[in-house]
Design a protein around this motif. Structure first.
Motif, mmCIF file in Angstrom:
data_model
loop_
_atom_site.group_PDB
_atom_site.id
_atom_site.type_symbol
_atom_site.label_atom_id
_atom_site.label_comp_id
_atom_site.label_asym_id
_atom_site.label_seq_id
_atom_site.Cartn_x
_atom_site.Cartn_y
_atom_site.Cartn_z
ATOM 1 N N GLY A 101 0.841 -1.190 0.000
ATOM 2 C CA GLY A 101 0.000 0.000 0.000
ATOM 3 C C GLY A 101 0.873 1.235 0.000
ATOM 4 O O GLY A 101 2.074 1.150 0.233
ATOM 5 N N ASP A 102 0.285 2.370 -0.268
ATOM 6 C CA ASP A 102 1.084 3.596 -0.293
ATOM 7 C C ASP A 102 1.090 4.324 1.050
ATOM 8 O O ASP A 102 1.949 5.142 1.303
ATOM 9 N N HIS A 103 0.131 4.011 1.916
ATOM 10 C CA HIS A 103 0.091 4.624 3.243
ATOM 11 C C HIS A 103 -0.954 3.904 4.086
ATOM 12 O O HIS A 103 -1.821 3.232 3.567
ATOM 13 N N SER A 104 -0.814 4.039 5.383
ATOM 14 C CA SER A 104 -1.840 3.464 6.257
ATOM 15 C C SER A 104 -2.853 4.547 6.614
ATOM 16 O O SER A 104 -2.551 5.739 6.591
ATOM 17 N N PRO B 49 -5.276 4.635 9.711
ATOM 18 C CA PRO B 49 -5.907 4.060 10.900
ATOM 19 C C PRO B 49 -7.330 4.579 11.105
ATOM 20 O O PRO B 49 -7.603 5.768 10.916
ATOM 21 N N ILE B 50 -8.228 3.685 11.466
ATOM 22 C CA ILE B 50 -9.628 4.057 11.690
ATOM 23 C C ILE B 50 -9.742 5.105 12.791
ATOM 24 O O ILE B 50 -10.529 6.044 12.690
ATOM 25 N N ILE B 51 -8.938 4.963 13.834
ATOM 26 C CA ILE B 51 -8.993 5.904 14.965
ATOM 27 C C ILE B 51 -8.704 7.334 14.505
ATOM 28 O O ILE B 51 -9.377 8.264 14.915
ATOM 29 N N ARG B 52 -7.703 7.487 13.626
ATOM 30 C CA ARG B 52 -7.342 8.824 13.132
ATOM 31 C C ARG B 52 -8.233 9.265 11.988
ATOM 32 O O ARG B 52 -8.460 10.451 11.793
ATOM 33 N N GLY B 53 -8.656 8.324 11.158
ATOM 34 C CA GLY B 53 -9.465 8.671 9.993
ATOM 35 C C GLY B 53 -8.702 9.457 8.951
ATOM 36 O O GLY B 53 -9.281 10.129 8.107
ATOM 37 N N ASP B 54 -7.390 9.389 8.995
ATOM 38 C CA ASP B 54 -6.544 10.124 8.063
ATOM 39 C C ASP B 54 -5.260 9.325 7.845
ATOM 40 O O ASP B 54 -4.952 8.406 8.605
ATOM 41 N N ALA C 135 1.938 7.816 9.124
ATOM 42 C CA ALA C 135 3.259 7.341 8.708
ATOM 43 C C ALA C 135 3.535 5.934 9.229
ATOM 44 O O ALA C 135 4.668 5.475 9.205
ATOM 45 N N GLU C 136 2.512 5.237 9.691
ATOM 46 C CA GLU C 136 2.696 3.871 10.186
ATOM 47 C C GLU C 136 3.124 2.959 9.043
ATOM 48 O O GLU C 136 2.805 3.204 7.883
ATOM 49 N N PRO C 137 3.834 1.881 9.361
ATOM 50 C CA PRO C 137 4.266 0.944 8.303
ATOM 51 C C PRO C 137 3.074 0.310 7.585
ATOM 52 O O PRO C 137 2.006 0.141 8.166
ATOM 53 N N VAL C 138 3.288 -0.021 6.326
ATOM 54 C CA VAL C 138 2.280 -0.734 5.550
ATOM 55 C C VAL C 138 2.813 -2.125 5.234
ATOM 56 O O VAL C 138 4.022 -2.328 5.113
ATOM 57 N N PHE D 233 -0.805 -14.400 6.660
ATOM 58 C CA PHE D 233 -1.852 -13.416 6.391
ATOM 59 C C PHE D 233 -1.224 -12.098 5.977
ATOM 60 O O PHE D 233 -0.082 -11.807 6.319
ATOM 61 N N PHE D 234 -1.988 -11.303 5.253
ATOM 62 C CA PHE D 234 -1.508 -10.000 4.786
ATOM 63 C C PHE D 234 -2.213 -8.906 5.570
ATOM 64 O O PHE D 234 -3.433 -8.798 5.539
ATOM 65 N N GLY D 235 -1.473 -8.112 6.290
ATOM 66 C CA GLY D 235 -2.046 -7.006 7.048
ATOM 67 C C GLY D 235 -0.996 -6.391 7.954
ATOM 68 O O GLY D 235 0.078 -6.950 8.164
ATOM 69 N N GLU D 236 -1.312 -5.217 8.488
ATOM 70 C CA GLU D 236 -0.363 -4.503 9.333
ATOM 71 C C GLU D 236 0.073 -5.332 10.542
ATOM 72 O O GLU D 236 1.234 -5.324 10.925
ATOM 73 N N ARG D 237 -0.858 -6.039 11.148
ATOM 74 C CA ARG D 237 -0.532 -6.829 12.349
ATOM 75 C C ARG D 237 0.455 -7.952 12.057
ATOM 76 O O ARG D 237 1.213 -8.353 12.924
ATOM 77 N N TYR D 238 0.410 -8.480 10.856
ATOM 78 C CA TYR D 238 1.232 -9.643 10.515
ATOM 79 C C TYR D 238 2.551 -9.252 9.860
ATOM 80 O O TYR D 238 3.517 -10.004 9.937
#
Length: 100
Positions: free
Chosen positions: A20-23, A25-30, A33-36, A70-75
């Motif tokens: 992905g090009d950017h994360s 987060p639902i909490i921020r809604g924007d 700079a978190e890893p993808v 699995f594919f996702g930020e947590r993994y």
């Protein structure tokens, strides 16, 4: 025709990259700079017949694998590639291509 079939017929090796090009987060809604997550795989490792699965299990060269299923930020942080900056993406892809 398909990349896997083309690899078998021509010997040309292909890789698939998913990221992905950017994360966002639902909490921020924007954007943040978190890893993808970043996944890369040789096309010949993606075929899913019983013969290719057995052949992959019999391979001894696990330097191209990790245990992430699995594919996702947590993994993603559990993967063999670790963390790297966005400007390093192409060099990671090119190094992978060298060992295909």
């Amino acid at each position: 025709k398909g990349l896997a079939k083309d690899t078998r017929e021509t010997g040309v090796q292909y890789a698939i990259v998913v990221t992905g090009d950017h994360s966002t987060p639902i909490i921020r809604g924007d954007h943040s700079a978190e890893p993808v997550p970043f996944a890369i795989a040789a096309v010949n490792n993606l075929e899913c017949s019983s013969e290719t699965v057995q052949a992959q299990e019999d391979r001894q060269d696990d330097q191209l694998r990790d245990s992430v299923a699995f594919f996702g930020e947590r993994y993603a942080f559990q993967g063999a590639l670790g963390r790297f900056r966005g400007l390093e993406v192409m060099s990671v892809i090119l190094r992978f291509a060298e060992i295909l």
